[in-house]
Structure formats: C-alpha cells, structure tokens
Write an enzyme that holds these catalytic residues in place. Sequence first.
Site, PDB file in Angstrom:
ATOM      1  N   GLY A   1       2.115   6.234  -2.240  1.00  0.00           N
ATOM      2  CA  GLY A   1       1.711   7.525  -1.692  1.00  0.00           C
ATOM      3  C   GLY A   1       0.371   7.453  -0.991  1.00  0.00           C
ATOM      4  O   GLY A   1       0.187   8.021   0.094  1.00  0.00           O
ATOM      5  N   ASP A   2      -0.594   6.755  -1.584  1.00  0.00           N
ATOM      6  CA  ASP A   2      -1.908   6.603  -0.970  1.00  0.00           C
ATOM      7  C   ASP A   2      -1.804   5.850   0.354  1.00  0.00           C
ATOM      8  O   ASP A   2      -2.366   6.259   1.370  1.00  0.00           O
ATOM      9  CB  ASP A   2      -2.836   5.834  -1.915  1.00  0.00           C
TER      10      ASP A   2
END
Length: 370
Positions: free
Chosen positions: A162-163
């Site tokens: 996600g990052d």
Amino acid sequence: MTANTALAGLRIVSMAEQFPGPLATMILSDMGADVIQVERPGTGDPSRFLTGFFEAMNRGKRSVALDIRKPEDKAELLALLQGADVFLEGFRPGKLARQGLGYDDLSALFPQLVYCSITGYGQTGPYRDRPGHDLTLQGIGGALEERLKGDVQGLPPSLLLGDNASGLFAVIGILSALRARDRTGQGTFVDISMSDSVTTLLASAVGMEGQDGDPPPQAEPAYDIFTCADGAWITLSIAHENAYWDRLCADLGLEDLIGMQRPARVSQRSPLRDRIAAVIATRTRRAWEPIMEAAGQMWGPVNHLADLPQDPHIRHRALLQEITRADGGTQWVVRQPIQFSAYANAPLRRAPALDEHRGARFADDMPPES
C-alpha cells in the site's frame, strides 16, 4: 541541482510523512525536482528514528520545520508555496482545511498549484476517516487473500504494497496534473487512496476472479523457488510456455516429461514440482548458472538484500549508490529506476538535518554532493 534533468526547475513543497509521500518526492527528486520537506519542529518526520529508512526516503531534499498552528509559521509555509509547482500532504481528510490550508484555500491563492493528498482511503467513502498502516490497507484492498489459504499467523508481508503503490500513483498523478496544467494553466487536486492503489495493482487478479479459463502462472510446476545443493535458491518462472518447459526437462534429464502440455502440468503440479526440485538440489547455484544461461531459460538467483550491491546486473544499471550520511556513516540507497537518453538523474545527496534549510533562498544552497 544538476541542470540537465527531466524535472529541473520543478519545486515541490511536501508535508507528507513516513513512507508514501516521501517515496513519491524521492522519485521526483531523483529526476531533478527541488523538494522542500516541511517537518514538525523538535521531532521532525516520525520516521527519523529509523535512520536508514529516513535517509533512503529523504536524501537530496531540504528540511524546514514549521508549526502551521502558529501564524508566523503558516505565513512562512505560504511564502514557500508562492514559488512552488506542487504541494503534497498526507493528513486525514479535512485536517489541513481546518487550518485554512485545504485545496480550496490554496487554489484561490495559487491557481496553478497542483495539490496532491495521499490518505489511507481517499477523500470520500465510509472509511475516509479511518487510520491505518500498510497491513490494514492490504487487507481491505484484497492483497492478503493468499494468506487466508496458509498460515495466517505468520509474519506480515515484508513488501509494503500500500505504501509503495500509493507513492508510485502519486508520482503518476502529479506528473499528469502538471502536463494538464501545461495545457490549461490551471492546477488541480490529486486524490490518492492507499487502499485504492493496492486494489489497482490487483487488476488482473480481479479480472480473473470467478471466470473460467486458464489458471494463473503460479499453477505451473516450474513457476517457483527451488533450493540448490549449496543451500542457495533460484527461481524458475515458466508461466505457460511449452518450449521453455521442454527445454527445462531436457536440461534436467526429465525426458519423459517433454511434450507435456499445460493442462496436464497444472493438474499434476505437486509431483512434477517435486521431481524438478529433486534435480535442482543435486547441483550448486554456480553450477546451474551456465546450464540455464546456455538454454536461455527463465531463471534467476534469489538475492538477499545484502547481495544486491554485488549483483553484476544491478551494478551495471547503477541502481544502487552508496552515500555518506550526516553522521558520517554510509549506506546504500536505491535510485528511481527510470533512465532517460536525454537527461541525467540528479546526484544523490544525504538527507537533510531537521530544519537545516530554514530561511534558505532555495536556489543554489543545496548541501554538497556526497
């Protein structure tokens, strides 16, 4: 800054902390953008205590520490934005608007400004106000489904999907908005959701879900990681190609499997993989390399992170570079991977000390190249 870079002359002011925003501005900085990182007075970015991580994500940037709740510091931020092309932030929806620094506020003052916000769930929707780090966003986005079939008590994934995904999509969104501004003269708001970014990377898997047709590459017996005689690992990645399968079987002495078609291979994955693994385990990785190379096989070594600086291909591509930190120590950092024929990457410099560039003219006073 090096003049002959793709983004020379682009100025970015960022209040985004920790991972996705710093990743995005690190990539843009490598391409020549001038990035001014606005940090918290006294403590700075919360990731500063992870020295290696912070250095990797923030090398080459400038640091100014401002408390935007103070009128004088807010005025200083607005002065920085006067000459900026992009403003990036990573607060929950509405937080900066309550400080008079939302998109509507800043676009009224700076109509050409591209304003990018990276949040867990985006600016709208029932989850928009939830907090959450990468693991939660991977779960909601659909990336942890495989874990449900195995040991759900095991360690979380080491790749922070996600990052990383939202940082990359922020770069795409910012550059797209700047291209549109070239046409219209008008800035825009760029809404980046970390959970959306996870699901977007799963587009092919979502498309295949519930559909009839061939199974994914992972169903092939020669699409896996195998252990060699010396304990080193290699990958084979034959996804569906019959010619590569036949070549592999010939090289491994598994002539009875030559000509086997994909449906049969998939249906017998486990015993076939065991036969391949048994042969791979008879030689060292160094011994397998010339065999695999001569066959033009889809294979490769499985590197530890510590192996990367010595990998001949990674060294040739100059993907890693050693820099000297402010404390005198050294570390390897990874460049953004895009290479241009007409432009150079910006030189890699250490990350700034907290508030190092307060009051700087932001023109020619970058710290010296390490």
